[in-house]
Design a protein around this motif. Structure first.
Motif, short mmCIF file in Angstrom:
data_model
loop_
_atom_site.label_atom_id
_atom_site.label_comp_id
_atom_site.label_asym_id
_atom_site.label_seq_id
_atom_site.Cartn_x
_atom_site.Cartn_y
_atom_site.Cartn_z
N ILE A 93 37.29 67.65 40.76
CA ILE A 93 35.86 67.94 40.91
C ILE A 93 35.64 69.34 41.51
CG2 ILE A 93 35.21 65.53 41.12
CD1 ILE A 93 35.17 65.85 44.13
N LYS A 94 36.61 70.20 41.35
CA LYS A 94 36.50 71.56 41.89
C LYS A 94 35.35 72.30 41.19
CE LYS A 94 40.40 73.44 42.68
NZ LYS A 94 41.71 74.11 42.47
N ALA A 99 23.14 56.94 38.89
CA ALA A 99 24.35 56.62 38.13
C ALA A 99 25.56 57.11 38.91
CB ALA A 99 24.31 57.27 36.75
N LEU A 100 26.58 56.25 39.03
CA LEU A 100 27.81 56.60 39.73
C LEU A 100 28.86 56.98 38.69
CD1 LEU A 100 27.94 53.69 42.34
CD2 LEU A 100 26.78 55.90 42.53
N LEU A 101 29.32 58.24 38.74
CA LEU A 101 30.28 58.75 37.77
C LEU A 101 31.60 59.06 38.45
CD1 LEU A 101 27.44 59.29 36.39
CD2 LEU A 101 28.53 61.21 35.24
N MET A 102 32.69 58.86 37.72
CA MET A 102 34.01 59.29 38.18
C MET A 102 34.59 60.23 37.15
SD MET A 102 36.05 56.37 40.26
CE MET A 102 37.09 57.61 40.99
N PRO A 103 35.04 61.41 37.58
CA PRO A 103 35.51 62.43 36.62
C PRO A 103 36.92 62.15 36.11
CG PRO A 103 35.76 63.25 38.86
CD PRO A 103 35.11 61.89 38.97
N TYR A 104 37.21 62.68 34.93
CA TYR A 104 38.55 62.60 34.36
C TYR A 104 39.40 63.79 34.81
CZ TYR A 104 37.10 58.89 31.22
OH TYR A 104 36.65 57.70 30.70
N ASP A 105 38.82 64.68 35.60
CA ASP A 105 39.54 65.86 36.08
C ASP A 105 39.16 66.09 37.52
OD1 ASP A 105 41.11 68.09 36.11
OD2 ASP A 105 40.21 69.03 34.35
N VAL A 140 32.97 72.41 31.86
CA VAL A 140 32.35 71.10 31.73
C VAL A 140 33.42 70.04 31.95
CG1 VAL A 140 31.12 69.51 30.22
CG2 VAL A 140 30.61 71.95 30.13
N ILE A 141 33.21 69.19 32.96
CA ILE A 141 34.17 68.15 33.31
C ILE A 141 33.63 66.81 32.83
CG2 ILE A 141 35.31 66.93 35.21
CD1 ILE A 141 35.22 69.55 36.78
N PRO A 142 34.35 66.12 31.95
CA PRO A 142 33.88 64.80 31.51
C PRO A 142 34.03 63.77 32.61
CG PRO A 142 36.03 65.29 30.54
CD PRO A 142 35.61 66.51 31.28
N ALA A 143 33.06 62.87 32.69
CA ALA A 143 33.07 61.81 33.70
C ALA A 143 32.49 60.54 33.09
CB ALA A 143 32.28 62.23 34.94
N GLU A 144 32.97 59.42 33.57
CA GLU A 144 32.53 58.13 33.03
C GLU A 144 31.65 57.40 34.04
OE1 GLU A 144 34.59 53.92 31.63
OE2 GLU A 144 35.65 55.80 31.26
N VAL A 145 30.62 56.73 33.53
CA VAL A 145 29.74 55.94 34.39
C VAL A 145 30.49 54.66 34.78
CG1 VAL A 145 27.53 54.74 34.58
CG2 VAL A 145 27.69 56.84 33.24
N GLU A 191 29.52 54.81 29.61
CA GLU A 191 29.16 56.04 28.89
C GLU A 191 29.86 57.25 29.51
OE1 GLU A 191 24.73 55.11 27.09
OE2 GLU A 191 24.89 56.13 29.01
N VAL A 192 30.00 58.30 28.70
CA VAL A 192 30.69 59.51 29.15
C VAL A 192 29.70 60.66 29.20
CG1 VAL A 192 32.58 61.11 28.68
CG2 VAL A 192 32.84 58.69 28.13
N TYR A 193 29.71 61.38 30.31
CA TYR A 193 28.83 62.54 30.51
C TYR A 193 29.68 63.76 30.86
CZ TYR A 193 24.72 59.51 30.50
OH TYR A 193 23.73 58.64 30.13
N GLY A 194 29.13 64.93 30.54
CA GLY A 194 29.77 66.19 30.91
C GLY A 194 29.03 66.83 32.07
N ILE A 195 29.75 67.24 33.10
CA ILE A 195 29.14 67.86 34.29
C ILE A 195 29.51 69.33 34.30
CG2 ILE A 195 28.95 67.80 36.80
CD1 ILE A 195 29.94 64.89 36.67
#
Length: 444
Positions: free
Chosen positions: A84-85, A76-82, A63-68, A52-56
């Protein structure tokens, strides 16, 4: 009484639906950032599933999109698509409510896009009306059409000796600095595909610009789409770029086109997945590659092929470590693909370009797309090259006596003709000659 209970339940459900319709934010799923370790973001309060994809939300309002990518101890462990600044503990995490898709359409032709399908070529916005899922299922085995048409590449060593078919998947195996990017450019320029989708993943930014300036002229760019995600981008973005390029190719295949998908390189995608796997706690295996790397490779490699509507011919470069053709990624990719073209550093040092090692290369569909006479001619060329290579040391030191072996005598006599046939300039195309007659004259 039973009817009253049923009515009460129905009325209660109706009120909940009305509240969710009037206040849609109540139906969304929220959480917050608990900790950040390296590139892994641990979040609490999410009823998340992997993929799943979440916005942080960051402290800067972006808002940085990240995937579980995993679940651990109710987090939940997420890794961002951008990058993490701007993130810190307590930042709000919100479910984005949709699977990953990319906007696609004919408007993409001639453009350079990133892993999200957004233009990065400073040519203005790109308005595409269609959407394609990034993570798609491969065609069913029974839906695949047999490969029975030749895909001309303009490279003599490929078209004549390792013929590729439309819908085939081929690996281009090479060490660094042997000329695989130049060979890719030659194939893109001279192939007879309707559309080229070129994925440059994990490359240097300078190389991307050079590829655009030196390889893609205006005419070629008009029928090409470039997906570029350089080495400085996050691991998730580099992985996503491979899926995005495949999705774009799938869209045009559904339109009835013959698409040529070129990816440089699969090894960089595997390295990005290794980075994700190690960060989430996967056990490392050979050379640090995690099990998820080997399960990921077929997920986008198997999506390429020929269907009833069109075809995608895939050419994937594999950067072999220390010129070891049996290293883990090379071995895994070779077992999935329908053939491999090996570039030799030894030939490159002799100024033999393209440095294709003919005896080490093979096209698994060649027997079904060429005639028996053409197969025999290609086999004779391979035999001549192999025979000379085995006797080369004896010949160089003068230990071989002419007339001792007729096969070696013929290999020596044909060596110069073979080399002039296989060596090809960047601007030279094999369509300008009768390819099979040229081979026939050499072996006779």
């Amino acid at each position: 009484m039973e009817m009253n209970s049923v009515d009460q339940i129905s009325n209660h459900i109706g009120r909940i639906r009305e509240e969710l319709r009037d206040h849609p934010h109540k139906s969304k799923r929220y959480g917050k950032v608990a900790s950040i370790v390296g590139t892994i973001i641990e979040c609490t309060g999410l009823h998340a599933s992997v993929g799943e994809v979440y916005g942080i939300e960051t402290i800067m309002g972006t808002v940085i999109p990240a995937e579980v990518v995993g679940l651990k101890d109710h987090k939940a462990l997420l890794m961002p698509y951008d990058q993490i600044k701007g993130m810190r503990s307590g930042c709000k995490v919100e479910y984005m409510g949709q699977s990953l898709t990319v906007s696609v359409g004919p408007e993409m032709l001639g453009r350079v896009v990133d892993a999200n399908g957004d233009p990065i070529d400073q040519k203005g916005p790109m308005l595409c009306s269609d959407h394609q899922p990034v993570h798609n299922d491969p065609p069913s085995p029974v839906e695949r059409e047999p490969i029975d048409e030749i895909m001309a590449t303009g490279i003599r060593a490929i078209d004549g000796l390792n013929t590729i078919g439309k819908g085939q998947r081929v690996g281009l195996f090479a060490g660094s600095g042997v000329g695989k990017s130049v060979l890719l450019g030659m194939i893109a320029k001279h192939s007879d595909a309707d559309i080229n989708v070129i994925a440059l993943i994990g490359e240097r930014g300078r190389e991307v610009q050079e590829f655009l300036d030196e390889t893609l002229d205006d005419e070629l760019l008009e029928r090409s789409i470039v997906v570029a995600e350089t080495s400085d981008k996050s691991a998730m973005s580099r992985i996503k770029a491979a899926y995005t390029a495949t999705s774009i190719a799938e869209y045009f295949r559904e339109q009835g086109k013959n698409v040529l998908l070129m990816m440089d390189s699969v090894t960089r995608v595997a390295m990005a997945q290794r980075e994700v796997g190690l960060a989430t706690g996967e056990p490392p295996t050979t050379k640090g590659y995690t099990p998820s790397v080997f399960s990921m490779l077929p997920k986008f490699l198997e999506r390429v092929g020929k269907t009833g509507s069109g075809s995608i011919t895939g050419i994937y470069t594999v950067l072999v470590d220390s010129d070891d053709m049996n290293e883990p990624i090379a071995d895994a990719v070779r077992s999935i693909l329908d053939g491999h073209i090996v570039l030799s550093r030894r030939l490159a040092h002799k100024n033999h370009y393209p440095a294709i090692d003919v005896p080490e290369s093979i096209s698994r569909v060649m027997p079904s797309i060429v005639t028996k006479e053409q197969r025999d001619l290609a086999g004779q060329v391979r035999d001549l090259i192999t025979t000379y290579r085995e006797a080369e040391n004896l010949i160089n030191i003068g230990a071989y006596v002419e007339g001792s072996n007729p096969k070696i005598d013929k290999a020596i006599a044909k060596r110069e003709d073979l080399e002039s046939f296989l060596i090809q300039d960047i601007t030279e195309v094999d369509f300008e000659i009768d390819l099979w007659n040229a081979i026939k004259k050499i072996v006779e």
